[in-house]
Design an enzyme around this catalytic site. Sequence first.
Site, PDB file in Angstrom:
ATOM      1  N   GLY A   1       0.763  -1.243   0.000  1.00 49.11           N
ATOM      2  CA  GLY A   1       0.000   0.000   0.000  1.00 49.11           C
ATOM      3  C   GLY A   1       0.790   1.287   0.000  1.00 49.11           C
ATOM      4  O   GLY A   1       0.212   2.364   0.112  1.00 49.11           O
TER       5      GLY A   1
ATOM      6  N   LYS B   1       6.251  -0.257 -13.787  1.00 46.74           N
ATOM      7  CA  LYS B   1       7.543  -0.912 -13.584  1.00 46.74           C
ATOM      8  C   LYS B   1       7.740  -1.966 -14.659  1.00 46.74           C
ATOM      9  O   LYS B   1       6.869  -2.803 -14.871  1.00 46.74           O
ATOM     10  CB  LYS B   1       7.603  -1.568 -12.200  1.00 46.74           C
ATOM     11  CG  LYS B   1       8.880  -2.374 -11.982  1.00 46.74           C
ATOM     12  CD  LYS B   1       9.106  -2.720 -10.523  1.00 46.74           C
ATOM     13  CE  LYS B   1       8.078  -3.663  -9.960  1.00 46.74           C
ATOM     14  NZ  LYS B   1       8.300  -3.925  -8.522  1.00 46.74           N
TER      15      LYS B   1
ATOM     16  N   ASP C   1      -6.713 -11.531  -8.482  1.00 52.96           N
ATOM     17  CA  ASP C   1      -5.673 -11.689  -9.494  1.00 52.96           C
ATOM     18  C   ASP C   1      -6.070 -10.901 -10.737  1.00 52.96           C
ATOM     19  O   ASP C   1      -7.024 -11.267 -11.434  1.00 52.96           O
ATOM     20  CB  ASP C   1      -5.504 -13.173  -9.823  1.00 52.96           C
ATOM     21  CG  ASP C   1      -4.298 -13.453 -10.712  1.00 52.96           C
ATOM     22  OD1 ASP C   1      -3.813 -12.512 -11.384  1.00 52.96           O
ATOM     23  OD2 ASP C   1      -3.841 -14.611 -10.747  1.00 52.96           O
TER      24      ASP C   1
END
Length: 209
Positions: free
Chosen positions: A63, A164, A99
């Site tokens: 978080g 990323k 997911d």
Amino acid sequence: MSKNKLSASSGRWLKEHFDDKYVLEAQKRGYRSRAIFKLEEIQNKDKLLKPGMTVVDLGAAPGGWSQYAVEQVGDSGQVIACDILAMDSIAGVSFLQGDFREEAVLDALLERIQPDMVDVVMSDMAPNMSGNPSVDQPRSMYLVELALDMCRQVLAPNGSFTVKVFQGESFDAYLQEVRKVFKVVKIRKPDSSRARSREVYIVATGYKG
């Protein structure tokens, strides 16, 4: 690998982790992970987050990024976060556990978002690493492709994206794909990103819609 070698390796990692200035600073400032400093550095350079914005945070647990984002967007903004792992609640953050690769989870996430209403999609997602690049890299690239697909579905015109990505096979092709749909694309290697890591952050602004 022998148990002793594994223990020695784990010990080195733990020592490095707890001696890490970013870990110590995150604890001092009440953030959940050192990853917050990667986003903070990107924010300081690229000014992606502004008051009143709607932000989607993919791969959010534990978080840190959501904590930082909700501070930047303020009470008039909102952060919608998703992760396969559980995450303790954060005021101002709507969290969905599941997911992201599963269609049902993606649909549930999209139900919380109106088309063209998101100002920033950010992703710090990474697969569970096996240590085998021929396995890990395709898994990683699959996740960043999904993040880009999310941009296509929810980003407002001129919206932003930071993700990323691990440098390796398919990185250049992915970068070209991002450049097709955003006006300005930069690659950042934050100071808080460990030097040995292949990770970089693509920062894309001016979504063409």
